[in-house]
Each structure stands twice: as C-alpha cells, then as structure tokens.
Design a protein around this motif. Structure first.
Motif, PDB file in Angstrom:
ATOM      1  N   LEU A 142      10.150   1.368   7.763  1.00 39.02           N
ATOM      2  CA  LEU A 142      10.440  -0.203   7.782  1.00 39.02           C
ATOM      3  C   LEU A 142       9.100  -0.927   7.611  1.00 39.02           C
ATOM      4  O   LEU A 142       8.341  -0.801   8.678  1.00 39.02           O
ATOM      5  N   ARG A 143       8.982  -1.945   6.744  1.00 41.54           N
ATOM      6  CA  ARG A 143       7.901  -2.854   6.557  1.00 41.54           C
ATOM      7  C   ARG A 143       8.098  -3.975   7.615  1.00 41.54           C
ATOM      8  O   ARG A 143       9.342  -4.480   7.449  1.00 41.54           O
ATOM      9  N   MET A 144       7.441  -4.250   8.653  1.00 38.40           N
ATOM     10  CA  MET A 144       7.380  -5.145   9.589  1.00 38.40           C
ATOM     11  C   MET A 144       6.540  -6.147   9.152  1.00 38.40           C
ATOM     12  O   MET A 144       5.094  -5.696   9.063  1.00 38.40           O
ATOM     13  N   LEU A 145       6.514  -7.395   9.327  1.00 40.06           N
ATOM     14  CA  LEU A 145       5.453  -8.538   9.186  1.00 40.06           C
ATOM     15  C   LEU A 145       5.086  -8.996  10.405  1.00 40.06           C
ATOM     16  O   LEU A 145       5.765  -9.358  11.379  1.00 40.06           O
ATOM     17  N   ASP A 146       3.920  -8.714  10.868  1.00 36.86           N
ATOM     18  CA  ASP A 146       3.281  -8.804  12.141  1.00 36.86           C
ATOM     19  C   ASP A 146       2.346  -9.898  11.701  1.00 36.86           C
ATOM     20  O   ASP A 146       1.038  -9.740  11.250  1.00 36.86           O
ATOM     21  N   GLY A 147       2.642 -11.342  12.008  1.00 36.79           N
ATOM     22  CA  GLY A 147       1.725 -12.270  11.580  1.00 36.79           C
ATOM     23  C   GLY A 147       1.726 -12.381  10.028  1.00 36.79           C
ATOM     24  O   GLY A 147       2.870 -12.512   9.404  1.00 36.79           O
ATOM     25  N   ASP A 148       0.722 -11.944   9.416  1.00 40.56           N
ATOM     26  CA  ASP A 148       0.611 -11.991   8.149  1.00 40.56           C
ATOM     27  C   ASP A 148       0.196 -10.616   7.689  1.00 40.56           C
ATOM     28  O   ASP A 148       0.035 -10.462   6.202  1.00 40.56           O
ATOM     29  N   LYS A 149       0.068  -9.638   8.635  1.00 42.84           N
ATOM     30  CA  LYS A 149      -0.240  -8.514   8.441  1.00 42.84           C
ATOM     31  C   LYS A 149       1.132  -7.445   8.321  1.00 42.84           C
ATOM     32  O   LYS A 149       1.924  -7.772   9.016  1.00 42.84           O
ATOM     33  N   GLU A 150       1.061  -6.545   7.241  1.00 41.88           N
ATOM     34  CA  GLU A 150       2.309  -5.720   7.369  1.00 41.88           C
ATOM     35  C   GLU A 150       1.939  -4.391   7.945  1.00 41.88           C
ATOM     36  O   GLU A 150       0.893  -3.917   8.285  1.00 41.88           O
ATOM     37  N   ALA A 172      10.580   0.867   3.448  1.00 38.46           N
ATOM     38  CA  ALA A 172       9.680   1.598   2.486  1.00 38.46           C
ATOM     39  C   ALA A 172       9.838   3.198   2.232  1.00 38.46           C
ATOM     40  O   ALA A 172       9.442   3.381   1.132  1.00 38.46           O
ATOM     41  N   LYS A 173      10.355   3.780   3.128  1.00 38.66           N
ATOM     42  CA  LYS A 173      10.489   5.346   2.682  1.00 38.66           C
ATOM     43  C   LYS A 173      11.703   5.802   3.607  1.00 38.66           C
ATOM     44  O   LYS A 173      11.845   5.225   4.707  1.00 38.66           O
ATOM     45  N   VAL A 174      12.347   6.840   3.239  1.00 37.94           N
ATOM     46  CA  VAL A 174      13.472   7.482   3.732  1.00 37.94           C
ATOM     47  C   VAL A 174      12.861   9.078   3.436  1.00 37.94           C
ATOM     48  O   VAL A 174      12.804   9.442   2.424  1.00 37.94           O
ATOM     49  N   THR A 175      12.664   9.797   4.463  1.00 37.14           N
ATOM     50  CA  THR A 175      12.451  11.057   4.609  1.00 37.14           C
ATOM     51  C   THR A 175      13.657  11.726   5.132  1.00 37.14           C
ATOM     52  O   THR A 175      13.811  11.628   6.141  1.00 37.14           O
ATOM     53  N   VAL A 176      13.789  13.100   4.618  1.00 40.41           N
ATOM     54  CA  VAL A 176      14.816  13.731   5.371  1.00 40.41           C
ATOM     55  C   VAL A 176      14.061  14.799   6.161  1.00 40.41           C
ATOM     56  O   VAL A 176      13.294  15.499   5.732  1.00 40.41           O
ATOM     57  N   LYS A 177      14.426  14.906   7.604  1.00 43.22           N
ATOM     58  CA  LYS A 177      13.861  15.803   8.401  1.00 43.22           C
ATOM     59  C   LYS A 177      14.481  17.059   8.536  1.00 43.22           C
ATOM     60  O   LYS A 177      13.963  18.061   8.958  1.00 43.22           O
ATOM     61  N   GLU A 210       0.979  -1.181  -0.083  1.00 46.48           N
ATOM     62  CA  GLU A 210      -0.015  -0.100   0.073  1.00 46.48           C
ATOM     63  C   GLU A 210       1.025   1.126  -0.073  1.00 46.48           C
ATOM     64  O   GLU A 210       0.687   2.150  -0.601  1.00 46.48           O
ATOM     65  N   THR A 211       1.750   1.182   0.857  1.00 45.17           N
ATOM     66  CA  THR A 211       2.938   2.475   0.797  1.00 45.17           C
ATOM     67  C   THR A 211       3.633   2.629  -0.328  1.00 45.17           C
ATOM     68  O   THR A 211       4.368   1.448  -0.635  1.00 45.17           O
ATOM     69  N   LYS A 212       3.743   3.745  -0.660  1.00 44.48           N
ATOM     70  CA  LYS A 212       4.531   3.691  -2.030  1.00 44.48           C
ATOM     71  C   LYS A 212       6.108   3.969  -1.428  1.00 44.48           C
ATOM     72  O   LYS A 212       6.547   4.416  -0.266  1.00 44.48           O
ATOM     73  N   ARG A 213       7.069   3.310  -2.350  1.00 42.12           N
ATOM     74  CA  ARG A 213       8.462   3.290  -1.921  1.00 42.12           C
ATOM     75  C   ARG A 213       9.164   4.775  -2.444  1.00 42.12           C
ATOM     76  O   ARG A 213       9.224   4.836  -3.619  1.00 42.12           O
ATOM     77  N   VAL A 214       9.380   5.491  -1.372  1.00 41.02           N
ATOM     78  CA  VAL A 214      10.248   6.742  -1.679  1.00 41.02           C
ATOM     79  C   VAL A 214      11.379   6.906  -0.808  1.00 41.02           C
ATOM     80  O   VAL A 214      11.400   6.932   0.291  1.00 41.02           O
TER      81      VAL A 214
END
Lengths: 136, 235
Positions: free
Chosen positions: A43-51, A95-100, A25-29
């Motif tokens: 970071l994508r973590m697998l929680d059971g079979d839910k992301e 999944a994503k890296v944003t500069v703060k 669902e989340t776009k990789r940026v």
C-alpha cells in the motif's frame, strides 16, 4: 450484461488508475489471485509529502463486487488477534499484490476462518493443472 | 435558460480522482440532439430551441411525427397552400422519440434547424449541471417509505400497526371541522414523477461516446430518459 457505455467509462477509469500509479516509482502489479491464497498487499502511504510502502500479508477470505468496485478482504493474525482489512482491487493506493501461497478451498467466502485458530487455519496448496485456473 | 441536452441514464460506477480519492458517478449519455424547431418571439411569443433525442423507427412513428422532421412528406394541407408559401424549416432527420424545448433569453445566433448538438460543445465549459428525470415508480406505498414517517413503536403494546401512520387529525387540527386537514400525508402512489436534481458536479466528458459523468445519483432507472442542462442554481 453490462452496458457497453458503462464499460467504456470503467475501462477509461481503470486506465487512469494505471497511469496514476505509473507516475510513482514502484510499478503497479496485481497478480491474479483467488480466495484462499495468501497474498502480500503493498500500500502507498503518504508520510508528510513522501511516499512510503506498507505491506499487509494475509489470507484472502473474500472477493466481492465487479468492475471498478471490486473489493477483497485479507485476514491475518497479529499477536494472537485476528485482523481483517478490505482493499479495493482497482485503486491507485494499492501498489502491488503478490501471491505468496495458494490455497485450495471449496467456498467463495472463508468466513469460517474466523472461528479457527492455530493449526486449523492452514489450507492445502492448490494444484494447478495445465493452464492457470483463473485469470485476474 | 442556457441550452441543455436530452439523454439517457446509463448507470452508476466509480472513478478515481488525480489524488487517488474515489468518486461515485452516474454516466449520462447526452445527445447527439438535432434541433427540430426554433421558437421565435414574434411568431410563438417566446424564444426556444426544440431538441430531439434517439431516433424512432419510421414504421413506429405517426404521420405527424414524420412530417415534423421532414420537409418532403406529401400532405393534403401542403398541397392546398398557395404556391410559394414558405414552410418552416425542417431538420430532415429521422423521427425522434424524446422531444423537449429549452427556453432561451435571446434568439440563438449560430444555431439553425437541423444542427446536431453534442455533449462536448454544449457542456465543455460547464462545471455544474441539473438533471431532470422521471423517478422510479414504487406503486402504492406506506407513509414510512413515502413521507419518512417513523411508524409506531415496536413494543409498548403496539399491535399489528408498527408501520402505521398514526392519527390523522384531532379536534383542534382543522379548526374543529371533524375532518382531517387537506393535504394530510397518507399512503398512496409514490414515484414515477418528474424530479430535478440540481447542482451536480461534472466529473468528465467523453466526447466520442457523448457521455457525461456527473457526481452523485440522478432520478430514474438505468436507460431512463433525462434532460440535462447547465445548473440554474445561484451561488
């Protein structure tokens, strides 16, 4: 210089990672960042079979390697204790890296940050003139 | 033995699987390989295919190498033959740098001399391969690197012999002959020898660029010539 056939393989592998990430669902940026910047790593973590998305925020203290093997290290302070985590730059798990915040530094590796605490860990913001200093 | 191909080690990198796991892979360019000659049971005593890889500039090839691939090259021997003598079929391609034979159990049915074999057609249904190459030459090497000896101690009175191989024999080691045993592992030349790595998983094949990705490492430097074949390991 890298062999052109190796480049072909790495480009294909890079594309595959992007395609894998697109299914989610989340776009990789991945925003372009430099050593010294404060970034948010999703970071994508697998929680059971839910992301599920986990966020790690901190200062980038090193970038090493190139191509598919490029890694970066993020350092943050958790409850007074320094925590460092390394991430592959090209990974479907990132999944994503944003500069703060940007940081002006004169070193490629900020290992001296490990010996600093409190106000000593602050960095000046990098002033970007005209074109962005560095892409990717 | 099934047909393999000749090729070149390109280098190593890493790729991700569908589940997001990272895999270390070696990129091998396999083929395209022209068939230079077909060995025949009645004529040569065995069935095999002779393949070539990588064109060699004609100015660098010897006359024999040029004649091997061309049916048009004029030669005294060919002139002397009685008229109507059938020459073996020639591929009529450029001279090749790397030539090897692949033994076959039975004559290859649909392969003729001059046919160009590619990675995709040879390896499309193959899951595991063997790779044969020439390992990196390491020169004159001690036993610690060459034979995985442990060397001597770092302390306890060892002097300037920390990487030594230790004793080379005892009174009883060779039935009291007074000489070290034949084949005793000692320092010497290491590397630059034929090494076969068996049962490497094929990760993917790039038909357009003739590339095969195999899981793990293979012998030799980047750019080194290798032979790649479906594995002969019995599971």
């Amino acid at each position: 210089m890298k062999n052109k056939f190796l480049k072909v393989v790495e480009d294909a592998a890079f594309k595959k990672v992007a395609e894998l990430a697109e299914k989610s669902e989340t776009k990789r940026v991945i925003e372009p960042f430099q050593v010294g910047d404060t970034v948010e790593v999703h970071l994508r973590m697998l929680d059971g079979d839910k992301e599920r998305i986990q966020v790690f925020t901190g200062m980038v203290i090193s970038r090493r390697g190139h191509g598919m093997g490029e890694m970066f290290t993020v350092r943050r302070i958790v409850q007074g204790e320094g925590v460092e985590r390394g991430f592959p730059l090209v990974s479907p798990k990132v999944a994503k890296v944003t500069v703060k915040k940007t940081g002006a530094v004169r070193r490629a590796k900020l290992y001296y940050m490990r010996d600093r605490s409190g106000k000593g860990t602050r960095l000046k913001e990098r002033i970007v003139r005209e074109a962005p200093a560095k892409a990717k | 033995m099934p047909i393999g191909l000749l090729g070149r080690k390109i280098g190593m990198t890493q790729v991700y699987t569908d589940t997001g796991k990272v895999q270390p892979v070696t990129v091998v360019q396999a083929g395209p390989c022209p068939v230079l000659q077909i060995r025949d049971k009645t004529r040569d005593g065995y069935d095999a295919l002779q393949l070539g890889y990588k064109e060699k500039p004609r100015r660098k090839a010897t006359r024999a190498e040029r004649g091997h691939v061309s049916s048009d090259l004029e030669s005294k021997r060919r002139k002397k033959m009685p008229a109507g003598t059938q020459l073996l079929p020639k591929p009529n391609c450029e001279p090749q740098t790397f030539i090897r034979e692949f033994r076959l159990e039975a004559p290859a049915a649909d392969i003729t001399v001059g046919k160009v074999l590619t990675a995709f057609e040879v390896f499309k249904d193959v899951k595991e391969v063997d790779v044969i190459g020439l390992s990196k030459g390491r020169g004159f090497t001690g036993t610690m690197k060459k034979d995985n000896f442990h060397g001597l101690g770092a302390s306890h009175g060892v002097k300037k012999a920390h990487r030594s191989l230790g004793g080379t024999g005892s009174l009883s080691s060779n039935r009291g002959s007074g000489r070290p045993k034949k084949g005793k592992k000692m320092p010497g030349r290491y590397g630059n020898e034929r090494v076969t790595v068996r049962n490497l998983t094929v990760v993917s094949i790039d038909a357009e660029n003739h590339l095969i990705l195999v899981l793990g490492s293979i012998p030799g430097p980047n750019g080194g010539l290798v032979t790649i074949r479906p594995t002969n390991k019995v599971k």
